[in-house]
Design a protein around this motif. Structure first.
Motif, short mmCIF file in Angstrom:
data_model
loop_
_atom_site.label_atom_id
_atom_site.label_comp_id
_atom_site.label_asym_id
_atom_site.label_seq_id
_atom_site.Cartn_x
_atom_site.Cartn_y
_atom_site.Cartn_z
N LEU A 68 0.83 -1.19 0.00
CA LEU A 68 0.00 0.00 0.00
C LEU A 68 0.87 1.25 0.00
O LEU A 68 1.81 1.36 0.79
N ARG A 69 0.56 2.17 -0.89
CA ARG A 69 1.26 3.43 -0.97
C ARG A 69 0.24 4.55 -1.17
O ARG A 69 -0.89 4.30 -1.58
N ALA A 73 -7.13 1.57 -3.13
CA ALA A 73 -7.47 0.93 -1.85
C ALA A 73 -8.03 -0.46 -2.12
O ALA A 73 -9.00 -0.60 -2.86
N PRO A 74 -7.44 -1.52 -1.56
CA PRO A 74 -7.95 -2.86 -1.80
C PRO A 74 -9.43 -2.98 -1.41
O PRO A 74 -9.84 -2.48 -0.36
N PHE A 85 -16.75 -2.84 0.41
CA PHE A 85 -16.12 -1.59 0.80
C PHE A 85 -16.24 -0.52 -0.29
O PHE A 85 -16.68 0.60 -0.03
N HIS A 86 -15.90 -0.85 -1.52
CA HIS A 86 -15.98 0.13 -2.60
C HIS A 86 -17.42 0.56 -2.87
O HIS A 86 -17.69 1.74 -3.11
N GLU A 87 -18.34 -0.38 -2.82
CA GLU A 87 -19.75 -0.02 -3.02
C GLU A 87 -20.25 0.86 -1.89
O GLU A 87 -21.05 1.79 -2.12
N LYS A 144 -11.26 5.89 -5.11
CA LYS A 144 -10.82 4.72 -4.34
C LYS A 144 -9.31 4.66 -4.19
O LYS A 144 -8.73 3.59 -3.99
N LYS A 145 -8.65 5.81 -4.26
CA LYS A 145 -7.21 5.87 -4.04
C LYS A 145 -6.91 6.27 -2.60
O LYS A 145 -7.61 7.10 -2.01
N ILE A 146 -5.89 5.66 -2.03
CA ILE A 146 -5.47 5.98 -0.67
C ILE A 146 -4.75 7.32 -0.68
O ILE A 146 -3.78 7.51 -1.41
#
Length: 248
Positions: free
Chosen positions: A37-38, A43-44, A57-59, A172-174
């Motif tokens: 993870l960076r 994001a998984p 999670f994404h939904e 959905k990016k960290i």
């Protein structure tokens, strides 16, 4: 959804007829199989049981920002104060289009009992965001939420340092990762401040200085020329050729 390749189960090398029915197989977690993870990594995604039912999670995030934060166990003192603080600030997160989701490495039924304590101690009418039941530590593994010693105990016992914070944007990016030791409570106001800074930067094409708060001057990135800065921002103050302040 979790990929089966991420996890393996430890099984005794015996014939099926010799395996007692009461044997409970546990997951074996391997560091070489853990996602890297960076900042700005995707994001998984995962599916999990929560205090508000099973969710993806994404939904769940949809087109919103998200804050995922984790805890090692229920009925722990520091974590009780943290969940209460985030719950009280939920209207502030709502205003910023941010969805909260907590995690604790125990089951949902126990979470529901713990939430009653949180509501009582924090004077909440209702605790209103989901808490993931991660008794198998699958999400903790997926998001690398533990220290070196804790990793060795992922398959058993309490892992004291599952205390991470992730801010995820609508793509959905960290965008931020913070991990706290067990003895230090989190700063919920700092999480809000970072979200304000990230959203300001995304919308205005600026960056924020140390300790920035909404309403204060922002910094024009060095990649923007003075001429373009004048067109885009109007007046600005030059402290150094590489350090220019403006209103946002």
């Amino acid at each position: 959804m979790f990929s089966r390749s991420l996890f393996q189960t430890s099984r005794p090398m015996v014939a099926k007829s010799q395996v007692p029915k009461a044997v409970r197989y546990v997951r074996t977690f391997k560091q070489e199989e853990q996602p890297r993870l960076r900042i700005n990594a995707l994001a998984p995604n995962f599916t999990a049981e929560t205090t508000q039912g099973k969710l993806d999670f994404h939904e769940y995030l949809g087109n919103s920002w998200g804050v995922l934060f984790s805890h090692p166990a229920d009925f722990t003192p520091v974590c009780t104060t943290e969940l209460g603080a985030f719950a009280k600030l939920k209207p502030e997160f709502d205003q910023r289009n941010v969805k909260l989701i907590g995690l604790s490495a125990e089951g949902v039924d126990k979470h529901q009992k713990w939430i009653k304590d949180i509501e009582e101690l924090s004077n909440l009418d209702k605790f209103s965001f989901p808490v993931i039941g991660d008794s198998n530590r699958e999400v903790a593994f997926l998001y690398d939420m533990v220290d070196e010693e804790g990793f060795k105990n992922l398959s058993k016992g309490i892992v004291h340092t599952i205390r991470s914070v992730f801010i995820v944007d609508p793509a959905k990016k960290i965008r931020l990762m913070i991990s706290y030791p067990a003895s230090v409570g989190r700063n919920s106001a700092e999480v809000l401040r970072v979200i304000d800074a990230l959203q300001k930067g995304d919308s205005k094409g600026v960056v924020t200085p140390i300790d920035w708060q909404p309403g204060q001057d922002v910094i024009i990135p060095p990649t923007v020329s003075d001429a373009d800065a004048k067109k885009k921002f109007g007046d600005f103050k030059t402290a150094k050729p590489y350090l220019r302040f403006t209103k946002a």
